[in-house]
Design a protein around this motif. Structure first.
Motif, mmCIF file in Angstrom:
data_model
loop_
_atom_site.group_PDB
_atom_site.id
_atom_site.type_symbol
_atom_site.label_atom_id
_atom_site.label_comp_id
_atom_site.label_asym_id
_atom_site.label_seq_id
_atom_site.Cartn_x
_atom_site.Cartn_y
_atom_site.Cartn_z
ATOM 1 N N LYS A 1 -19.954 -27.810 -15.873
ATOM 2 C CA LYS A 1 -18.662 -27.585 -16.206
ATOM 3 C C LYS A 1 -18.312 -26.748 -17.451
ATOM 4 O O LYS A 1 -17.656 -25.750 -17.488
ATOM 5 C CB LYS A 1 -17.256 -28.361 -16.012
ATOM 6 C CG LYS A 1 -17.048 -29.387 -17.024
ATOM 7 C CD LYS A 1 -16.113 -30.071 -16.556
ATOM 8 C CE LYS A 1 -15.584 -31.379 -17.494
ATOM 9 N NZ LYS A 1 -15.379 -31.030 -18.792
ATOM 10 N N SER A 2 -19.173 -27.281 -18.300
ATOM 11 C CA SER A 2 -19.085 -26.510 -19.656
ATOM 12 C C SER A 2 -20.130 -25.411 -20.256
ATOM 13 O O SER A 2 -20.157 -24.984 -21.198
ATOM 14 C CB SER A 2 -19.260 -27.688 -20.731
ATOM 15 O OG SER A 2 -18.392 -28.900 -20.661
ATOM 16 N N ARG B 1 -8.121 -42.959 -17.487
ATOM 17 C CA ARG B 1 -8.272 -41.930 -16.636
ATOM 18 C C ARG B 1 -8.498 -42.353 -15.119
ATOM 19 O O ARG B 1 -8.993 -41.746 -14.358
ATOM 20 C CB ARG B 1 -9.247 -40.754 -17.407
ATOM 21 C CG ARG B 1 -9.068 -39.449 -16.770
ATOM 22 C CD ARG B 1 -9.913 -38.473 -17.065
ATOM 23 N NE ARG B 1 -11.441 -38.397 -16.995
ATOM 24 C CZ ARG B 1 -12.369 -37.563 -17.429
ATOM 25 N NH1 ARG B 1 -12.124 -36.604 -17.884
ATOM 26 N NH2 ARG B 1 -13.582 -38.001 -17.051
ATOM 27 N N ALA C 1 -20.745 -40.907 -22.391
ATOM 28 C CA ALA C 1 -20.771 -40.309 -23.437
ATOM 29 C C ALA C 1 -20.385 -39.088 -22.768
ATOM 30 O O ALA C 1 -20.284 -38.549 -21.989
ATOM 31 C CB ALA C 1 -22.004 -40.263 -24.238
ATOM 32 N N SER D 1 -20.099 -34.631 -25.192
ATOM 33 C CA SER D 1 -20.473 -34.104 -26.321
ATOM 34 C C SER D 1 -19.822 -34.787 -27.821
ATOM 35 O O SER D 1 -20.186 -35.037 -28.659
ATOM 36 C CB SER D 1 -19.844 -32.803 -26.538
ATOM 37 O OG SER D 1 -20.522 -31.737 -25.655
ATOM 38 N N GLY E 1 -22.480 -31.123 -22.521
ATOM 39 C CA GLY E 1 -22.376 -29.836 -22.236
ATOM 40 C C GLY E 1 -22.071 -28.906 -23.514
ATOM 41 O O GLY E 1 -22.514 -28.405 -24.135
ATOM 42 N N SER E 2 -20.543 -29.243 -23.952
ATOM 43 C CA SER E 2 -19.868 -28.342 -24.865
ATOM 44 C C SER E 2 -20.593 -28.452 -26.022
ATOM 45 O O SER E 2 -20.639 -27.292 -26.781
ATOM 46 C CB SER E 2 -18.418 -29.066 -24.914
ATOM 47 O OG SER E 2 -17.935 -28.984 -23.669
HETATM 48 C C1 LIG Z 1 -17.101 -37.664 -17.093
HETATM 49 C C2 LIG Z 1 -17.511 -36.849 -18.160
HETATM 50 N N1 LIG Z 1 -18.809 -36.845 -19.003
HETATM 51 C C3 LIG Z 1 -18.927 -36.117 -20.001
HETATM 52 C C4 LIG Z 1 -18.286 -34.912 -20.261
HETATM 53 C C5 LIG Z 1 -18.419 -34.333 -21.486
HETATM 54 O O1 LIG Z 1 -18.528 -32.948 -21.472
HETATM 55 P P1 LIG Z 1 -18.690 -32.224 -22.762
HETATM 56 O O2 LIG Z 1 -19.941 -32.543 -23.493
HETATM 57 O O3 LIG Z 1 -18.788 -30.578 -22.196
HETATM 58 O O4 LIG Z 1 -17.694 -32.465 -23.768
HETATM 59 C C6 LIG Z 1 -16.985 -35.089 -19.525
HETATM 60 C C7 LIG Z 1 -16.113 -33.961 -20.023
HETATM 61 O O5 LIG Z 1 -14.917 -33.486 -19.504
HETATM 62 C C8 LIG Z 1 -16.710 -35.998 -18.633
HETATM 63 O O6 LIG Z 1 -15.446 -35.779 -18.063
#
Ligand SMILES: Cc1ncc(COP(=O)(O)O)c(C=O)c1O
Length: 421
Positions: free
Chosen positions: A79-80, A185, A263, A265, A284-285
């Protein structure tokens, strides 16, 4: 108090206001953005777009790979990074076929794109969305969902629903259990709750294959000062291990090599230091570094994504109904000398180049022709480009027609964001 005193006080007040006036933040482009401006004036096609700085993306990816080493495999958070080209590039550079998906159409797209992928859901989807995934999968692909998709289960009800889906589909489904490490959450709230769900599964003998656990720990990065990040991290890991200890008791269900995902980002760098219950991390981000991810743990990562948009109009910074105040306002705050109207706007992003531009709180925001103010030092003309740094990449990538790739001061290609977000 006589008149002379009053005049004296007035003059003092004016002097105070003058001394306290905002500094002029305006600067012309630095070399980096001056070059990018020239490139886009020639090749930008005149519409807002995203620019990915490939050298910075590579550096972010290499830093991530170096920190994780071989001990912590990586799962890319789709998603990121919601662009086919971007995901393909990063999967290859980082040597991973693991992806985390958050949206049913995105899951289908990933299955089409990566025949060998290992897809884990990052949130529990309604069972009807899971059914839609199978309906839209088609037969042409070699992708085998029974081996390559892991659904996320957060409650006994959802466990039951997915068990019924597996029976209806006449194929086993893989599942991971979402555990709550303190993020609040949802997911299983305690080892006991997890144990009850596993007991339910063991008794029902539903065709669900347990792969492991998923526990996201973003709360650690936002822990309050009276707890401190180190303690929050240790607590979160202790919770993870307590869930794991319970799960291991279900020897008939629990795999010998479980998936222990967690974990993101915000916290991967803590896990990479060594003491972690995880055997893979999702990131991701941090590869694009939107501004919401600025933190000491990610300070060695660099912003690699810009929104670029042309200046349509350069105006004298007038405000409707306030023309009488205008010159006083502009004399006091030189950052109001010019108003630039941009092509598009209202993005979750802050203007960064040229320096000293800001949204106008008095005028408001616009998705059509956003107004940003700046001093004369910003020196922008119509058809120059303004650069904004997104606050997040999620949702932003699919808002644009294309991602332009910048390398060595040249635009070297283009990725089209697919509708993955
Ligand atoms: C379940 C989960 N894992 C990992 C991530 C980390 O994503 P990012 O690295 O883009 O922050 C998220 C972000 O919302 C998440 O909901």
């Amino acid at each position: 108090m006589n008149r002379r005193h009053l005049l004296g006080l007035g003059a003092l007040g004016l002097l105070g206001a003058w001394v306290a006036r905002p500094v002029d933040h305006g600067r012309p482009y630095d070399d980096y953005f001056a070059t990018l401006n020239q490139l886009l004036k020639q090749q930008g096609g005149g519409v807002p777009q995203l620019v990915v700085d490939m050298q910075r993306l590579d550096a972010n990816a290499d830093l991530l790979a170096q920190r994780l080493g071989s001990k912590l495999p990586l799962r890319l958070v789709a998603k990121s990074l919601a662009s086919d080209g971007l995901l393909e590039y990063l999967a290859q550079r980082l040597g991973t076929g693991r992806f985390m998906a958050f949206h049913q159409p995105q899951l289908n797209q990933l299955a089409r794109l990566f025949a060998d992928a290992d897809l884990l859901l990052g949130k529990p989807l309604p069972v009807s969305a899971a059914l839609a995934f199978y309906q839209q999968l088609g037969n042409a692909t070699t992708f085998d969902p029974a081996q390559q998709v892991t659904w996320l289960i957060d409650s006994p009800q959802r466990l039951q629903q997915y068990a019924e889906l597996a029976v209806a589909l006449k194929q086993p489904l893989q599942i991971a259990l979402e555990i709550d490490l303190g993020l609040a959450r949802g997911g299983f709230a305690s080892p006991q709750a997890l144990g009850e769900a596993l007991q339910q599964l063991q008794t029902s003998q539903a065709p669900l294959t347990v792969r492991g656990l998923m526990g996201y720990d973003a709360q650690v990065a936002h822990s309050p000062p009276w707890i401190g990040r180190d303690r929050a991290f240790a607590d979160s890991n202790a919770r993870y291990r307590a869930f794991l200890a319970t799960a291991r008791q279900f020897t008939a269900l629990w795999p010998t090599q479980p998936l222990l995902n967690g974990a993101g980002s915000l916290t991967y760098a803590l896990h990479a230091r060594g003491d972690t219950p995880l055997n893979e991390v999702s990131v991701g981000s941090a590869l694009l570094m939107p501004s919401e991810f600025d933190s000491d743990l990610l300070s060695a990562h660099s912003p690699a994504l810009w929104i670029a948009t042309p200046v349509l109009k350069v105006q004298s910074g007038e405000l409707p109904y306030l023309s009488r105040l205008q010159s006083a306002l502009q004399t006091w705050d030189r950052n109001r000398q010019q108003a630039y109207y941009l092509y598009g706007g209202r993005w979750p992003a802050e203007p960064v180049a040229p320096a000293g531009l800001s949204y106008d709180n008095l005028y408001g925001r616009s998705a059509n022709q956003e107004r940003v103010n700046g001093s004369r030092q910003t020196a922008l003309a119509v058809d120059d480009w303004v650069f904004l740094r997104p606050q997040l990449s999620e949702g932003v990538l699919d808002d644009f027609a294309s991602l332009r790739l910048l390398r060595n001061n040249r635009l070297v290609g283009r990725w089209l964001p697919e509708n993955m977000g």
